[in-house]
Design an enzyme around this catalytic site. Structure first.
Site, PDB file in Angstrom:
ATOM      1  N   ASP A 106       0.413  -9.014   1.321  1.00  0.00           N
ATOM      2  CA  ASP A 106      -0.570  -8.048   0.799  1.00  0.00           C
ATOM      3  C   ASP A 106      -1.500  -8.798  -0.154  1.00  0.00           C
ATOM      4  OD1 ASP A 106      -0.256  -4.626   0.472  1.00  0.00           O
ATOM      5  OD2 ASP A 106      -1.784  -5.735  -0.631  1.00  0.00           O
ATOM      6  N   GLY A 150       0.837  -1.200   0.000  1.00  0.00           N
ATOM      7  CA  GLY A 150       0.000   0.000   0.000  1.00  0.00           C
ATOM      8  C   GLY A 150       0.871   1.250   0.000  1.00  0.00           C
ATOM      9  N   PHE A 151       0.204   2.382   0.023  1.00  0.00           N
ATOM     10  CA  PHE A 151       0.926   3.663  -0.019  1.00  0.00           C
ATOM     11  C   PHE A 151       1.876   3.819   1.176  1.00  0.00           C
ATOM     12  CE2 PHE A 151      -0.093   7.884   2.049  1.00  0.00           C
ATOM     13  CZ  PHE A 151       1.016   8.561   1.550  1.00  0.00           C
ATOM     14  N   ILE A 152       1.372   3.699   2.381  1.00  0.00           N
ATOM     15  CA  ILE A 152       2.237   3.893   3.563  1.00  0.00           C
ATOM     16  C   ILE A 152       3.189   2.709   3.712  1.00  0.00           C
ATOM     17  CG2 ILE A 152       2.295   4.264   6.075  1.00  0.00           C
ATOM     18  CD1 ILE A 152      -0.480   5.512   5.878  1.00  0.00           C
ATOM     19  N   TYR A 197     -16.003   2.149   9.816  1.00  0.00           N
ATOM     20  CA  TYR A 197     -14.534   2.158   9.751  1.00  0.00           C
ATOM     21  C   TYR A 197     -13.967   2.599  11.101  1.00  0.00           C
ATOM     22  CZ  TYR A 197      -9.777   3.413   8.494  1.00  0.00           C
ATOM     23  OH  TYR A 197      -8.406   3.504   8.455  1.00  0.00           O
ATOM     24  N   LYS A 200     -11.773   0.230  13.639  1.00  0.00           N
ATOM     25  CA  LYS A 200     -10.439   0.611  14.114  1.00  0.00           C
ATOM     26  C   LYS A 200     -10.411   0.701  15.642  1.00  0.00           C
ATOM     27  CE  LYS A 200      -7.871   0.515  10.651  1.00  0.00           C
ATOM     28  NZ  LYS A 200      -6.649  -0.308  10.669  1.00  0.00           N
ATOM     29  N   LEU A 212      -0.366  -3.096   8.868  1.00  0.00           N
ATOM     30  CA  LEU A 212      -1.006  -2.018   8.097  1.00  0.00           C
ATOM     31  C   LEU A 212      -2.150  -2.522   7.236  1.00  0.00           C
ATOM     32  CD1 LEU A 212       2.108  -1.030   8.522  1.00  0.00           C
ATOM     33  CD2 LEU A 212       1.559   0.582   6.750  1.00  0.00           C
ATOM     34  N   THR A 232     -12.458  -7.247   7.143  1.00  0.00           N
ATOM     35  CA  THR A 232     -10.997  -7.159   6.980  1.00  0.00           C
ATOM     36  C   THR A 232     -10.378  -6.517   8.217  1.00  0.00           C
ATOM     37  OG1 THR A 232     -11.320  -6.757   4.641  1.00  0.00           O
ATOM     38  CG2 THR A 232      -9.137  -6.262   5.495  1.00  0.00           C
TER      39      THR A 232
END
Ligand code: UDP
Length: 323
Positions: free
Chosen positions: A31, A10-12, A149, A153, A76, A95
């Site tokens: 991933d 992913g991006f991060i 979401y 979290k 992540l 997920t």
């Protein structure tokens, strides 16, 4: 050190892998490429210290093997992006909750140190900024998928803290505040890559709502340094930390800034939330972190101003649009 990065494509995650490899670590990424891409990590694939597993963190057998073989875990892997969350609410909830549960269960089995990514979304609609880690959280009604979401979290955080308290598992939790930088894409809703692309293409810059809502944007490199420092800090264990910057800007002003910086002819177009997301969409009107806790423990301070962040994203996007 052998390090497992879930969601490393992913991006991060890809920025984190790049940093950790430079420091001489051996990295394994797991991933499922639901939002990550092979392009994000293509420059790492040939590195002998980089290993890629294309699978989901829900695969118990694989996770068993990977966690047994690592010393530390950066977790992540998650469903992220407001647009994706609204379009795929079941995927988001399962997920984020089942994935983290699986990772923690196995980390506990092998007693591996783990950092769990949470989000500033957990503060919800509270407007009493800046948000301190111990502040109350204010969630909207369950009929709005957006809040699933934040709640997923928050459950991840509860789970992490529970494993730490009940089993002394070395867990650290971080709440990220609008991380941005090169490689972030706009498909899942993220505002800066969307505005920059719209401005460079001369398309309308789509401000949702009246644009008075504010955010503070954090450069991905600052987030990576904070994560790695926290991982190396024993006093961080069992704690929750905000990672963010405190330069607050309204989304309308952000659109103007990006239009100016790109010399764009784009119009700035306001789109009601109902049309942009779903009927009755609830936004967070302000989101500013209190970063005194992380500053105290590792001396963290963001180093990139909003102008520097925007310049780097504009530069990156220009190069990639030409390619
Ligand atoms: N936003 C917007 N136009 C877009 C995408 C997002 O005005 O094309 C707004 C969004 O409604 C929110 C802010 O920009 O108020 C930040 O959105 P993003 O999805 O990047 O992150 P969030 O802070 O909502 O998680």
């Amino acid at each position: 050190m052998r390090i497992l990065v879930t969601g490393g494509a992913g991006f991060i995650g890809s920025h984190l892998c790049e940093y950790l490899i430079k420091k001489g670590n051996q990295i394994t990424v797991i991933d499922d490429f639901s939002t990550g891409t092979i392009e994000n990590i293509s420059h790492l694939l040939e590195n002998p210290n980089f290993n890629l597993v294309r699978d989901t963190v829900l695969n118990e057998n694989i996770m068993h093997l990977l966690i047994e073989q690592c010393d530390r875990i950066y977790h992540l892997a998650a469903a992220v992006g407001v647009k994706l969350i609204i379009e795929k609410p079941v995927h988001t909830i399962s997920t984020n909750i089942a994935g983290t549960e699986r990772v923690l269960e196995i980390a506990h089995k092998f007693n591996r140190k783990i950092i769990i990514m949470s989000s500033s979304e957990v503060y919800g609609k509270n407007t009493a900024v800046p948000f301190n880690e111990d502040d109350d959280r204010l969630m909207g009604a369950t009929k709005y998928s957006r809040w699933s979401y934040a709640c997923s979290k928050a459950i991840d955080e509860f789970l992490g803290i529970a494993y730490h308290r009940q089993y002394a598992l070395p867990v650290i939790i971080v709440r990220l505040f609008n991380t941005v930088g090169p490689r972030q894409v706009g498909h899942y809703g993220m505002v800066i890559p969307r505005f920059v692309k719209q401005a460079l293409k001369g398309e309308p810059i789509t401000v949702y709502g009246d644009g008075t809502q504010t955010r503070c944007f954090t450069y991905v490199g600052d987030v990576i340094r904070a994560l790695v420092n926290l991982m190396d800090t024993p006093q961080a264990l069992g704690n929750v930390f905000n990672i963010g910057a405190n330069e607050e800007i309204s989304i309308y002003d952000l659109a103007v800034k990006i239009k100016d910086k790109t010399n764009s002819s784009s119009q700035i177009q306001k789109i009601p939330y109902d049309k942009a997301y779903e009927k009755g969409f609830d936004d967070m009107m302000r989101r500013v972190p209190d970063i005194s806790k992380i500053h105290k423990i590792i001396g963290y301070n963001p180093t990139y101003s909003l102008d520097q962040i925007l310049d780097s994203v504009i530069d990156y996007t220009k190069k990639n649009m030409q390619a």
